[in-house]
Write a protein that holds these residues in place. Structure first.
Motif, PDB file in Angstrom:
ATOM      1  N   ASN A  45      -7.002   4.579 -15.032  1.00 41.99           N
ATOM      2  CA  ASN A  45      -7.142   3.161 -14.706  1.00 41.99           C
ATOM      3  C   ASN A  45      -6.066   2.326 -15.385  1.00 41.99           C
ATOM      4  O   ASN A  45      -5.611   1.321 -14.841  1.00 41.99           O
ATOM      5  CB  ASN A  45      -8.530   2.660 -15.124  1.00 41.99           C
ATOM      6  N   ARG A  46      -5.650   2.738 -16.580  1.00 42.25           N
ATOM      7  CA  ARG A  46      -4.587   2.012 -17.275  1.00 42.25           C
ATOM      8  C   ARG A  46      -3.290   2.069 -16.483  1.00 42.25           C
ATOM      9  O   ARG A  46      -2.590   1.078 -16.323  1.00 42.25           O
ATOM     10  CB  ARG A  46      -4.379   2.600 -18.670  1.00 42.25           C
ATOM     11  N   GLU A  47      -2.981   3.280 -15.959  1.00 42.89           N
ATOM     12  CA  GLU A  47      -1.763   3.427 -15.169  1.00 42.89           C
ATOM     13  C   GLU A  47      -1.851   2.634 -13.864  1.00 42.89           C
ATOM     14  O   GLU A  47      -0.869   2.027 -13.420  1.00 42.89           O
ATOM     15  CB  GLU A  47      -1.524   4.910 -14.873  1.00 42.89           C
ATOM     16  N   LYS A  48      -3.026   2.612 -13.266  1.00 42.76           N
ATOM     17  CA  LYS A  48      -3.210   1.801 -12.065  1.00 42.76           C
ATOM     18  C   LYS A  48      -2.984   0.318 -12.371  1.00 42.76           C
ATOM     19  O   LYS A  48      -2.379  -0.411 -11.580  1.00 42.76           O
ATOM     20  CB  LYS A  48      -4.615   1.999 -11.492  1.00 42.76           C
TER      21      LYS A  48
ATOM     22  N   LYS B 242       0.822  -1.210   0.000  1.00 43.39           N
ATOM     23  CA  LYS B 242       0.000   0.000   0.000  1.00 43.39           C
ATOM     24  C   LYS B 242       0.858   1.263   0.000  1.00 43.39           C
ATOM     25  O   LYS B 242       0.555   2.234  -0.701  1.00 43.39           O
ATOM     26  CB  LYS B 242      -0.914   0.002   1.229  1.00 43.39           C
ATOM     27  N   THR B 243       1.944   1.249   0.789  1.00 43.94           N
ATOM     28  CA  THR B 243       2.832   2.421   0.837  1.00 43.94           C
ATOM     29  C   THR B 243       3.452   2.689  -0.516  1.00 43.94           C
ATOM     30  O   THR B 243       3.455   3.828  -1.014  1.00 43.94           O
ATOM     31  CB  THR B 243       3.943   2.201   1.888  1.00 43.94           C
ATOM     32  N   LEU B 244       3.993   1.650  -1.150  1.00 43.44           N
ATOM     33  CA  LEU B 244       4.645   1.808  -2.450  1.00 43.44           C
ATOM     34  C   LEU B 244       3.634   2.176  -3.527  1.00 43.44           C
ATOM     35  O   LEU B 244       3.894   3.057  -4.365  1.00 43.44           O
ATOM     36  CB  LEU B 244       5.386   0.522  -2.824  1.00 43.44           C
ATOM     37  N   ARG B 245       2.481   1.515  -3.516  1.00 46.03           N
ATOM     38  CA  ARG B 245       1.457   1.815  -4.517  1.00 46.03           C
ATOM     39  C   ARG B 245       1.027   3.275  -4.433  1.00 46.03           C
ATOM     40  O   ARG B 245       0.901   3.962  -5.459  1.00 46.03           O
ATOM     41  CB  ARG B 245       0.245   0.903  -4.316  1.00 46.03           C
ATOM     42  N   GLY B 246       0.815   3.776  -3.212  1.00 42.81           N
ATOM     43  CA  GLY B 246       0.435   5.181  -3.038  1.00 42.81           C
ATOM     44  C   GLY B 246       1.508   6.121  -3.553  1.00 42.81           C
ATOM     45  O   GLY B 246       1.208   7.161  -4.170  1.00 42.81           O
ATOM     46  N   HIS B 247       2.776   5.735  -3.297  1.00 38.90           N
ATOM     47  CA  HIS B 247       3.891   6.576  -3.773  1.00 38.90           C
ATOM     48  C   HIS B 247       3.934   6.593  -5.303  1.00 38.90           C
ATOM     49  O   HIS B 247       4.126   7.661  -5.917  1.00 38.90           O
ATOM     50  CB  HIS B 247       5.208   6.036  -3.203  1.00 38.90           C
ATOM     51  N   LEU B 248       3.751   5.437  -5.919  1.00 37.42           N
ATOM     52  CA  LEU B 248       3.781   5.364  -7.386  1.00 37.42           C
ATOM     53  C   LEU B 248       2.587   6.091  -8.002  1.00 37.42           C
ATOM     54  O   LEU B 248       2.713   6.707  -9.073  1.00 37.42           O
ATOM     55  CB  LEU B 248       3.810   3.900  -7.837  1.00 37.42           C
TER      56      LEU B 248
ATOM     57  N   LYS C 129       1.228   8.772  -6.841  1.00 37.93           N
ATOM     58  CA  LYS C 129       1.562  10.200  -6.781  1.00 37.93           C
ATOM     59  C   LYS C 129       2.568  10.567  -7.873  1.00 37.93           C
ATOM     60  O   LYS C 129       2.463  11.633  -8.494  1.00 37.93           O
ATOM     61  CB  LYS C 129       2.135  10.549  -5.412  1.00 37.93           C
ATOM     62  N   LEU C 130       3.534   9.690  -8.116  1.00 36.09           N
ATOM     63  CA  LEU C 130       4.524   9.967  -9.166  1.00 36.09           C
ATOM     64  C   LEU C 130       3.859  10.027 -10.540  1.00 36.09           C
ATOM     65  O   LEU C 130       4.214  10.869 -11.368  1.00 36.09           O
ATOM     66  CB  LEU C 130       5.608   8.897  -9.157  1.00 36.09           C
ATOM     67  N   HIS C 131       2.909   9.123 -10.790  1.00 38.95           N
ATOM     68  CA  HIS C 131       2.248   9.099 -12.095  1.00 38.95           C
ATOM     69  C   HIS C 131       1.291  10.276 -12.259  1.00 38.95           C
ATOM     70  O   HIS C 131       1.068  10.751 -13.374  1.00 38.95           O
ATOM     71  CB  HIS C 131       1.476   7.786 -12.275  1.00 38.95           C
TER      72      HIS C 131
END
Length: 527
Positions: A132-135, A113-119, A121-123
């Motif tokens: 949704n594609r980026e997710k 969850k921490t890494l996903r949230g960080h990524l 924000k970067l995207h």
């Protein structure tokens, strides 16, 4: 001789007390704290004593709030033995490995969850939202399959981005190593645990293998006896024998009794009423087109519920809908019950074993293993009963059953065990009670499950008769009707209000009782 209380005092979880005499240090239980995630994690990670100084450890029973920090003890330099009953050894082989798995899974999910949230924000960068594609691309990067996280990739990326990695309290490998420290003994056989010091187990009637431990020793010319009750069971419950009441003469004079107080200020419904109330809940829910969801501890409570349902099904007193035990751990632990019929009470032998029946198996009952089977049960709209862990709704498959069913007023969440403060189970009980008392007027209360909020439309029913803990009357009965003569009582293992109320109740009945605080040191006698 002194006792230091490190956990499970004026609180229910995290049981741990250090008994010191003749330069020996005996640890009584080594339990895990449960409740608010951050607070519990902090308590569990800070081990209050140097494990290397502990001579030996006594384990009263296998429940995680009494055994869950054992891998921290054994990984920290402990060189002694963990002394318990044979049945508890068998149960811990499953429970501690499962606890290690949960620790690893929880840590992995938090890191994900921490890494996903960080990524995310970067995207997003200067955009208002992430597509949704980026997710989907991020999910594909962080997961091997739909349900399996790519741990190596997650850790590598977190290090690259200098994100704090959550480490599990201990791993399955460490939990497995701790099992080599266990020694199992039968009830009523003295075991040497220190210099001039013995421990003898007596049946506590709480769960399969649970024990009161009676410690005898001589120090400075004095002969002393300390009894640690662990958790005391109820009288006349299904399956298990009652708590021991008849002790041999040499074990009757107790200088200090360390006694639980989970329900020290409360009274359960009678065991006789239990079957009728369960029958009523099941029948009303099923005939109304709903399902019954039962959060239950994998060891003890699950088997109790299955036993009573089996009786009701055999008698044809409830609709014969499917019953699922959706907990791989409960399935394994039910095998432990099957391997120890010698501890069953007479009624269980008469009702089932003498007829060639297995108390924990009937036509409508299914034990599920796979995630796929579990998901099919969750989505099944037809009436059924599902029993799943964890008992306090803090982890495990029960969370998924709740999120699928808790919004439907046709369904019932049946509470059959104790819910500690600050757990999801406790919130469901409290909110459900308040909503029923209001006549279910207005919008339903909301609970958060796995990060998402759901309306608590399902009925919440509590059956205290299933509790494995003695209530105030039953604990008083143990003290007054057993042949023990007790000089002093330290009241432990209860929320502060319950411990204080029970200590006061005992004093009103002529006992010298106090409720120690965490970290308090108690001398058995003055030098």
């Amino acid at each position: 001789m002194i006792i230091t209380f490190y956990g499970g005092v004026r609180e229910v979880t995290g049981s741990m007390h250090l008994f010191s005499a003749n330069h020996d240090h005996i640890l009584l239980d080594c339990g895990m704290f449960q409740g608010r995630r951050r607070e519990s994690d902090m308590k569990n990670r800070v081990f209050p004593i140097d494990p290397a100084m502990v001579t030996n450890m006594i384990l009263s029973h296998a429940h995680i709030d009494h055994s869950g920090r054992i891998p921290l003890l054994t990984e920290g330099g402990f060189k002694g033995r963990i002394i318990t009953t044979r049945t508890t050894v068998d149960a811990c082989e499953y429970l501690l490995l499962d606890a290690g798995h949960i620790q690893e899974s929880d840590a992995a999910y938090l890191n994900y969850k921490t890494l996903r949230g960080h990524l995310y924000k970067l995207h997003q960068s200067n955009k208002k939202s992430i597509s949704n594609r980026e997710k989907g691309e991020i999910a594909k990067l962080l997961k091997k399959e739909r349900h399996e996280l790519n741990i190596e990739t997650i850790h590598s990326l977190m290090e690259d981005y200098r994100l704090e990695i959550v480490e599990p309290l201990y791993t399955q490998v460490e939990a497995n190593r701790s099992l080599s420290f266990f020694d199992g003994y039968p009830y009523k056989e003295p075991v040497t645990i220190g210099k001039g010091m013995t421990a003898t187990f007596y049946d506590a009637g709480h769960i399969l293998g649970s024990a009161m431990c009676l410690i005898r020793f001589r120090e400075n010319g004095r002969r002393c006896t300390v009894c640690y009750t662990g958790d005391i069971g109820r009288f006349d419950r299904p399956i298990l024998k009652d708590p021991t009441m008849d002790f041999p003469e040499e074990h009757r004079n107790i200088d200090l009794l360390i006694m639980e107080s989970t329900y020290g200020g409360r009274h359960h419904e009678t065991v006789d009423d239990l079957k009728e109330r369960l029958k009523k809940v099941v029948t009303e829910t099923i005939e109304g087109g709903g399902s019954v969801v039962i959060p239950a501890f994998a060891y003890g409570r699950t088997q109790d519920v299955v036993y009573v349902l089996h009786e009701l099904y055999e008698a044809g007193e409830v609709p014969r809908v499917p019953v699922y035990v959706d907990s791989p751990l409960a399935t394994k632990l039910t095998k432990v019950f099957g391997e120890h019929p010698e501890v069953y009470d007479r009624e269980t032998h008469k009702a089932f074993l003498e007829k060639g029946l297995n108390p924990f198996s009937f036509n409508e009952l299914r034990y599920t293993e796979s995630v796929e089977d579990s998901m099919e049960i969750m989505k099944d709209p037809r009436p059924h009963i599902v029993i799943s862990s964890s008992g306090m709704c803090e982890a495990g498959r029960i969370l998924h059953h709740l999120r699928w069913k808790i919004h439907n007023p046709k369904n019932t969440v049946l509470i059959v065990g104790y819910m500690a403060e600050h757990t999801l189970g406790r919130r469901i009980v409290d909110l459900g009670w308040d909503y029923e008392q209001s006549g279910r007027r207005g919008p339903a209360p909301e609970v958060k499950i796995l990060g998402k909020t759901y309306p608590l439309n399902a009925r919440v029913v509590k059956l205290s008769g299933f509790s494995a803990h003695a209530d105030q009357s039953e604990m008083t009965r143990f003290l007054k009707e057993s042949n023990l003569s007790v000089k002093r009582i330290a009241v432990v293992h209860g929320e502060e209000s319950q411990s204080l109320q029970f200590a006061e109740h005992l004093r009103d009945h002529g006992f010298n009782a106090t409720a120690p605080r965490r970290g308090e040191v108690m001398k058995l006698y003055e030098d």
